[in-house]
Write an enzyme that holds these catalytic residues in place. Structure first.
Site, PDB file in Angstrom:
ATOM      1  N   ASP A 102      13.896 -15.592 -26.114  1.00  0.00           N
ATOM      2  CA  ASP A 102      14.127 -13.826 -25.863  1.00  0.00           C
ATOM      3  C   ASP A 102      12.888 -13.161 -26.402  1.00  0.00           C
ATOM      4  O   ASP A 102      12.269 -13.842 -27.117  1.00  0.00           O
ATOM      5  CB  ASP A 102      15.272 -13.623 -26.484  1.00  0.00           C
TER       6      ASP A 102
HETATM    7  N1  URA Z   1      19.204 -18.751 -27.329  1.00  0.00           N
HETATM    8  C1  URA Z   1      19.198 -17.340 -27.413  1.00  0.00           C
HETATM    9  O1  URA Z   1      20.015 -16.546 -27.557  1.00  0.00           O
HETATM   10  N2  URA Z   1      17.738 -16.852 -27.352  1.00  0.00           N
HETATM   11  C2  URA Z   1      16.740 -17.473 -27.087  1.00  0.00           C
HETATM   12  O2  URA Z   1      15.561 -17.089 -27.115  1.00  0.00           O
HETATM   13  C3  URA Z   1      16.892 -19.153 -27.195  1.00  0.00           C
HETATM   14  C4  URA Z   1      18.072 -19.499 -27.088  1.00  0.00           C
END
Ligand code: URA
Length: 240
Positions: free
Chosen positions: A103
């Site tokens: 993310d």
């Molecule tokens: N899980 C999440 O919620 N975000 C990420 O970036 C990776 C795994």
């Protein structure tokens, strides 16, 4: 492969610049000066030099990045800065792409490569590649949560996750944890904690399969995988 294409791919400049290198007699193939860009060569067998230095041909590139928050895991975007924007020109010419997504606000280990086969294997759900994250959670994480994660959790869309291994490092109003999952659903870690009414306030990936985040890498920087790391990664991928 054409010599002008190979030289451009290997970072010797634009097509125009490569044409000039050839015209100036700076390029040899098997000890013969080659001036015609259309000359066909076999990068694995022929010995190519530019300014008397041998060109070591590389087809694939494998980069480990310590992704900072604030950039997206994509190759290009009209509005946002991407992880590829953090790469140097000499690496961008290989056209690497991120293997999976973190993310925008997640930090840590991100592999970038132009090896589509390896990327595909790493992302394949059947391979169950473990990914470990360090996270700070708003709320007291308990042994009860550890058990729930181990059983698999029901996410907001009804999906039941595979078991996750949750380890509590520090429990309190804000808890430090490590979590290992073998899937990569959208916002998975955040949604798993939401399923136990808790909120992820910081998330950093620290490993993916046999690869461990090199803690020497400052946020936003990267390096090529070592030969050993690449071997471990390929070996792990061969196993089912
Ligand atoms: N899980 C999440 O919620 N975000 C990420 O970036 C990776 C795994």
């Amino acid at each position: 492969m054409r010599i002008d294409k190979l030289l451009a791919n290997q970072g010797f400049g634009s097509r125009k610049e490569v044409k000039k290198l050839l015209k100036d007699g700076s390029v040899t193939v098997n000890n013969e000066i080659v001036k015609d860009g259309k000359t066909h060569i076999n990068p694995n067998d022929d010995i190519i030099t530019v300014f008397n230095e041998e060109v070591v041909y590389k087809e694939f590139i494998y980069l480990m990045m310590n992704k900072p928050a604030g950039v997206i895991s994509a190759t290009e975007d009209v509005r946002e800065r991407t992880v590829v924007d953090l790469l140097h020109e000499e690496d961008i010419i290989f056209q690497p792409f991120p293997v999976g997504r973190l993310d925008k606000d997640t930090e840590g280990l991100l592999l970038l490569t132009n090896d589509g086969k390896l990327a595909h294997q790493l992302l394949s759900p059947n391979k169950n590649v473990p990914k470990t994250y360090f996270a700070v959670i708003k709320g007291m994480v308990t042994e009860d949560d550890v058990e729930k994660f181990a059983k698999g959790l029901k996410l907001d869309d009804g999906y039941i996750t595979k078991p996750g291994k949750l380890e509590i490092l520090k429990s309190g109003p804000y808890s430090d944890i490590e979590i290992t999952i073998t899937e990569g659903k959208f916002h998975q870690v955040k949604r798993m904690f939401a399923a136990v009414d808790k909120e992820v306030v910081f998330l950093k990936r620290i490993s993916m399969g046999p690869l461990l985040l090199d803690e020497e890498l400052k946020l936003g920087t990267y390096r090529e995988l070592t030969d050993e790391e690449l071997l471990m990664l390929k070996d792990a991928n061969q196993k089912d």
